[in-house]
Enzyme design. Structure first.
Site, PDB file in Angstrom:
ATOM      1  CB  SER A 250      -0.920   0.019   1.322  1.00 55.45           C
ATOM      2  OG  SER A 250      -0.184   0.262   2.462  1.00 55.45           O
ATOM      3  CE  LYS A 251      -2.040   6.984  -1.999  1.00 63.49           C
ATOM      4  NZ  LYS A 251      -3.388   7.706  -1.675  1.00 63.49           N
ATOM      5  NE  ARG A 252       0.523   0.555   6.060  1.00 65.21           N
ATOM      6  CZ  ARG A 252       1.349  -0.433   6.176  1.00 65.21           C
ATOM      7  NH1 ARG A 252       2.458  -0.511   6.911  1.00 65.21           N
ATOM      8  NH2 ARG A 252       1.002  -1.726   5.663  1.00 65.21           N
ATOM      9  CG  HIS A 253       4.536  -1.071   1.969  1.00 66.61           C
ATOM     10  ND1 HIS A 253       3.111  -1.769   1.730  1.00 66.61           N
ATOM     11  CD2 HIS A 253       5.216  -1.622   3.113  1.00 66.61           C
ATOM     12  CE1 HIS A 253       2.964  -2.281   2.921  1.00 66.61           C
ATOM     13  NE2 HIS A 253       4.143  -2.494   3.342  1.00 66.61           N
ATOM     14  N   GLY A 254       5.485   3.228  -0.110  1.00 68.60           N
ATOM     15  CA  GLY A 254       6.066   4.340  -0.895  1.00 68.60           C
ATOM     16  C   GLY A 254       5.329   4.338  -2.118  1.00 68.60           C
TER      17      GLY A 254
END
Ligand code: GLU
Length: 474
Positions: A250-254
């Site tokens: 997800s976005k949390r990973h970049g």
């Protein structure tokens, strides 16, 4: 005599336009596309835009943009589900006439109450079939005149649904686990499970390749296919992609959007190659062309377990593709990146030559642009750097070099290298003692490719001006 019947392979990608094109979606699209190409079939693009609240035109465009950038060309479509509402109505009427579907007027409040009661009894919440025609009749339910019903599927009560997943193997679910799902909402918009079956049938899809977040929907879809008297397509559910921490990517990973990778300076063939290897392999091959991928791709080698996204490996792959990309192509990308930084590459040396000199060292286009900056703007070495490299020891050698460079008649690598050797001999310095301060002055940093090549490309005027300014004591 045996009869060999060959049916054209038809795959599809069916994104919901509720955001950017996610790398997970792009990987699914890539597998579907490759499967169709591998078998000389057709790849169809269908936009599942029935979620009216969340679907946007911007997202439709982002999907097209991402797919075009990755080179995932489609043969038919894009089809939009919202343009097919009359067709869903038609199929619903057929299902109702055959007794496979029925209108249901249960209100939200009634359904909420039902769910509460089931929970209180420790049962799994599910619709109880109260509007199945025979039950409604027995219970004396009267259709309200002031509201439109939803249409529900009459799921078989007995037996089990079985299908063969080309990746996961056979999957069986008892019909008792499935309730009468809504096919058509009161406003005439189909639910996902219904729209997908009608479309996969109408579009003659032979292989449904999609993310395994949908595997629980498939038994329901199989029942609908059967109710329509249709043959099943083959199903292949591709395991999801996890971030480096093992959580769903997800976005949390970049960056997770395909166009973000484009904007971050990755090459589409590098991302495609990377996505191809996410959950699929062909021996130990890591770097392969698109044509090789198409030739090798098969569903049998798609892994059953989730794949982990590794940004470092993507960076490494991108670097491989950057090395192989033509200088002119990279120059176009770097030019755009320099413009974004307020630099016009037209004001300095030929950008393709600059790219040729620097590309082995850069993993992405922005890194290449960063390295190219010294050719189009005066670098600004830090005072600490200047103090470290412009010493009592190096300055005489640099001055001697400047005089020799000024006297050169031809501004080319060999005479420049010769001038450096002479300056070394006359000053008693070792190569690094001269080359490092020289780099700091002309490039703003002590590391560059071969310095004679950098000086040649930078050009007489800039080199002499940069050296002159620093050595005159400014
Ligand atoms: N619209 C669905 C999605 O984006 C498609 C699933 C499918 O391919 O059937 O998840």
């Amino acid at each position: 005599m045996s009869e060999v019947r060959t049916r054209e392979v038809r795959t599809r990608f069916a994104p919901s336009p509720t955001g950017y094109l996610h790398v997970g979606g792009a990987r699914t699209a890539l597998f579907s596309w490759a499967y169709a190409r591998r078998h000389g079939g057709k790849f169809i693009l269908r936009i599942e835009d029935t979620d009216l609240e969340r679907s946007t035109e911007a997202s439709v465009q982002a999907i097209f943009e991402g797919m075009r950038w990755l080179g995932l060309d489609w043969d038919e479509g894009p089809f939009f589900q919202m343009q097919r509402l009359p067709r869903y109505r038609e199929v619903i009427d057929r299902l109702i006439a055959a007794g496979h579907a029925y209108p249901c007027w249960a209100t939200r409040e009634e359904l909420d109450a039902l769910r509460e009661q089931q929970r209180a009894r420790g049962e799994k919440p599910r619709y109880d079939g109260r509007w199945r025609p025979e039950r409604a009749k027995a219970a004396g339910l009267v259709p309200p005149a002031d509201r439109k019903p939803v249409i529900r599927f009459r799921n078989p009560d007995e037996g089990a649904v079985t299908f063969e997943d080309l990746i996961k193997g056979p999957i069986t679910v008892a019909n008792a686990e499935l309730d009468d799902l809504v096919l058509l909402r009161a406003d005439g918009v189909p639910t996902y499970n219904f729209g997908v079956v009608v479309d996969d049938l109408d579009m003659a899809i032979t292989h449904v390749i999609r993310g395994d977040d949908h595997v629980n929907n498939t038994p329901r879809q199989v029942n609908i296919f059967r109710a329509l008297g249709a043959d099943l397509p083959q199903f292949a559910h591709v395991p999801m992609i996890l971030g480096p921490d093992g959580e769903r990517l997800s976005k949390r990973h970049g960056a997770v959007s395909v166009t973000q990778y484009r904007d971050d300076g990755y090459l589409p063939e590098a991302l495609t190659n990377y996505l191809a290897r996410l959950g699929w392999s062909h021996g130990n091959e890591e770097v392969f062309t698109r044509d090789q991928f198409v030739e090798w791709f098969d569903l049998g080698h798609v892994a059953r377990s989730p794949a982990q996204f590794d940004p470092e490996k993507l960076g490494w792959l991108n670097q491989q593709y950057m090395k192989g990309a033509s200088d002119v192509r990279l120059a176009t990308l770097v030019h755009a990146e320099l413009l974004r930084r307020g630099l016009d590459s037209g004001t300095g040396p030929d950008l393709a030559r600059v790219v040729a000199l620097l590309k082995d060292r850069a993993a992405t286009v922005p890194q290449l642009a960063e390295a190219a900056t010294l050719f189009y703007a005066e670098p600004k070495p830090t005072p600490a750097m200047l103090a470290e490299f412009l010493t009592e020891q190096s300055l005489p050698g640099l001055r001697s070099l400047l005089a020799r460079l000024e006297a050169l008649s031809a501004w080319e690598k060999q005479p420049i290298a010769a001038a450096m050797k002479e300056a070394l001999a006359s000053s008693g310095l070792k190569m690094p003692q001269l080359a490092m301060p020289l780099r700091v002055i002309v490039a703003g940093q002590p590391q560059t490719p071969a310095i004679d090549a950098v000086l040649e490309l930078l050009g007489r005027e800039s080199v002499l001006a940069r050296l002159g300014r620093r050595l005159s004591g400014d």
